[in-house]
Scaffold this motif. Structure first.
Motif, PDB file in Angstrom:
ATOM      1  N   MET A   1       0.840  -1.186   0.000  1.00  0.00           N
ATOM      2  CA  MET A   1       0.000   0.000   0.000  1.00  0.00           C
ATOM      3  C   MET A   1       0.884   1.248   0.000  1.00  0.00           C
ATOM      4  N   ARG A   2       0.490   2.238  -0.814  1.00  0.00           N
ATOM      5  CA  ARG A   2       1.260   3.465  -1.040  1.00  0.00           C
ATOM      6  C   ARG A   2       2.619   3.183  -1.656  1.00  0.00           C
ATOM      7  N   GLN A   3       2.718   2.096  -2.436  1.00  0.00           N
ATOM      8  CA  GLN A   3       4.006   1.807  -3.069  1.00  0.00           C
ATOM      9  C   GLN A   3       4.368   2.872  -4.110  1.00  0.00           C
TER      10      GLN A   3
ATOM     11  N   TYR B   1       7.739   8.403  -0.739  1.00  0.00           N
ATOM     12  CA  TYR B   1       9.068   7.914  -0.372  1.00  0.00           C
ATOM     13  C   TYR B   1       9.988   7.806  -1.581  1.00  0.00           C
ATOM     14  N   MET B   2       9.425   7.816  -2.814  1.00  0.00           N
ATOM     15  CA  MET B   2      10.216   7.630  -4.031  1.00  0.00           C
ATOM     16  C   MET B   2      10.740   8.971  -4.559  1.00  0.00           C
TER      17      MET B   2
ATOM     18  N   ASN C   1       0.875  -8.675   6.712  1.00  0.00           N
ATOM     19  CA  ASN C   1       0.557  -7.479   7.470  1.00  0.00           C
ATOM     20  C   ASN C   1       1.794  -6.970   8.210  1.00  0.00           C
ATOM     21  N   VAL C   2       2.906  -6.828   7.478  1.00  0.00           N
ATOM     22  CA  VAL C   2       4.156  -6.364   8.071  1.00  0.00           C
ATOM     23  C   VAL C   2       4.019  -4.889   8.475  1.00  0.00           C
ATOM     24  N   ASP C   3       4.469  -4.560   9.660  1.00  0.00           N
ATOM     25  CA  ASP C   3       4.453  -3.177  10.143  1.00  0.00           C
ATOM     26  C   ASP C   3       5.276  -2.306   9.186  1.00  0.00           C
ATOM     27  N   PRO C   4       4.700  -1.215   8.650  1.00  0.00           N
ATOM     28  CA  PRO C   4       5.474  -0.355   7.757  1.00  0.00           C
ATOM     29  C   PRO C   4       6.766   0.156   8.389  1.00  0.00           C
TER      30      PRO C   4
ATOM     31  N   GLY D   1       0.089   1.835   4.750  1.00  0.00           N
ATOM     32  CA  GLY D   1       0.897   2.346   3.652  1.00  0.00           C
ATOM     33  C   GLY D   1       2.339   2.613   4.050  1.00  0.00           C
ATOM     34  N   ILE D   2       3.224   2.613   3.045  1.00  0.00           N
ATOM     35  CA  ILE D   2       4.626   2.955   3.268  1.00  0.00           C
ATOM     36  C   ILE D   2       4.713   4.359   3.858  1.00  0.00           C
TER      37      ILE D   2
END
Length: 394
Positions: free
Chosen positions: A73-75, A79-80, A336-339, A372-373
């Motif tokens: 999410m929010r890839q 951040y890019m 569901n890895v913590d961002p 999201g990231i």
């Protein structure tokens, strides 16, 4: 879905054998990066995904897949560095998200660099509001602003039902282009806001910490809120159908603020409208996977599959193994890895991916973050996340 069938144990899933090279082989200059995974002293590369079936769709249907599909999410976003460059030239979010060429370019930025298994449309859940006669803007540093928040029956009567082909033709055009560009090597994802979450933004006048305005309306004038929720439900049905007709292969429904409700109030003000959306879309697009995401959903988890969605996306505050047991076997799970893990070392990121996939098991799992990231996440750590994830073999 009429009932929830519990998993007897996470150990009922076959153990996952995963082997990683500790040194990243990823390079930003690679247009089609190779992910190296050492298994039995050989170097394995991912098999080419069938042009007729993106891996994500196969996993949602419960078919045997060699690894979990992965997207974030929010890839596409802040951040890019490539996105920041576009923001310098086009500082208005609405300018970026309502221009076909920019929507396509931004949506494809992570695809060109990381090759995720899902390519999500660059947009916002509030995009339909203008077409519903709800003036709004998204201001840098402040977020969304609704200029005339509705609070009465007369206000709600002024809200129009959404006709996407008239109000947001750029969304359909962008999705068609994305399908051609991605060419079934990944699933093209659309998304919409859920009625209660949209109503929360609109009634509150923007983001909120306490949700006093929407709750005041819910508990003192429920008929007014239900009328607004129904307009959003009817509109989002049309919007999902429109996205699917123009190329979206799965659609995620964001009900981020529904978790501000008690379970009793969720069953009145959110769940019926989610179920109405799912039922209506399934009549016209029976094979379209629908994903439901609600941050902080631990207290409502058993209720989410009752909406009929195909996938429930877990945030990181729910243990994946617990989530699996509570959701049952009929529904796929995402996450569901913590961002925040993406700020850790590469070894730490690898460990958390491995743990999440092991807890989720081999059946109906889409690997993702629990939200999201975050802004400031190192791009090299995102690259590592994808490298490790795509090297997994069940």
């Amino acid at each position: 879905m009429s009932a929830i069938h519990h998993l007897s144990s996470v150990s009922s899933f076959s153990p996952i054998s995963i082997s990683f090279r500790t040194k990243s082989t990823y390079s930003h200059s690679q247009s089609n990066p190779k992910f190296r995974c050492a298994i039995a002293e050989t170097v394995a590369e991912p098999k080419a995904i069938s042009a007729s079936e993106p891996l994500l769709l196969s996993a949602v249907r419960g078919e045997n897949v060699e690894r979990p599909p992965v997207w974030l999410m929010r890839q596409a976003g802040r951040y890019m560095k490539s996105y920041q460059t576009i923001c310098e030239k086009y500082p208005s979010f609405r300018d970026r998200s309502e221009n076909v060429d920019l929507v396509v370019e931004i949506s494809l930025q992570p695809w060109k660099v990381f090759r995720p298994d899902g390519v999500i449309l660059f947009s916002d859940i509030l995009t339909p509001l203008s077409g519903m006669n709800i003036p709004f803007d998204i201001v840098k540093g402040k977020g969304p602003i609704i200029f005339d928040p509705p609070s009465t029956t007369a206000d709600v009567e002024q809200v129009r039902e959404f006709i996407p082909e008239e109000s947001v033709p750029y969304v359909g055009e962008a999705l068609k282009i994305l399908r051609k560009e991605v060419n079934n090597e990944a699933a093209v994802l659309g998304f919409v806001g859920a009625p209660f979450t949209l109503a929360s933004y609109v009634v509150e006048g923007g983001s909120s910490k306490n949700f006093t305005k929407i709750k005041r309306l819910a508990f003192s004038q429920p008929k007014v809120l239900h009328a607004l929720l129904q307009k959003f439900a009817t509109s989002m049905i049309k919007y999902i159908q429109y996205q699917a007709d123009n190329g979206a292969q799965a659609v995620q429904i964001f009900d981020s603020w529904a978790t501000e409700l008690s379970p009793e109030d969720f069953e009145e003000f959110s769940m019926p409208y989610l179920k109405q959306i799912v039922d209506s879309v399934k009549q016209t697009h029976p094979t379209l996977p629908l994903i439901l995401y609600a941050s902080g959903s631990g207290g409502l988890l058993e209720r989410l599959p009752l909406t009929g969605v195909d996938v429930v996306s877990l945030d990181w505050t729910v243990d994946m193994a617990d989530g699996r047991r509570r959701l049952g076997t009929d529904v796929a799970v995402q996450g569901n890895v913590d961002p925040g893990v993406l700020f850790g070392s590469k070894d730490f990121i690898t460990s958390r991916i491995h743990s999440t996939v092991k807890k989720a098991g081999k059946h109906k799992h889409i690997l993702n973050l629990g939200h999201g990231i975050k802004v400031g996440t190192p791009e090299e750590n995102v690259a590592h996340f994808f490298e490790v994830s795509k090297a997994i073999r069940y």
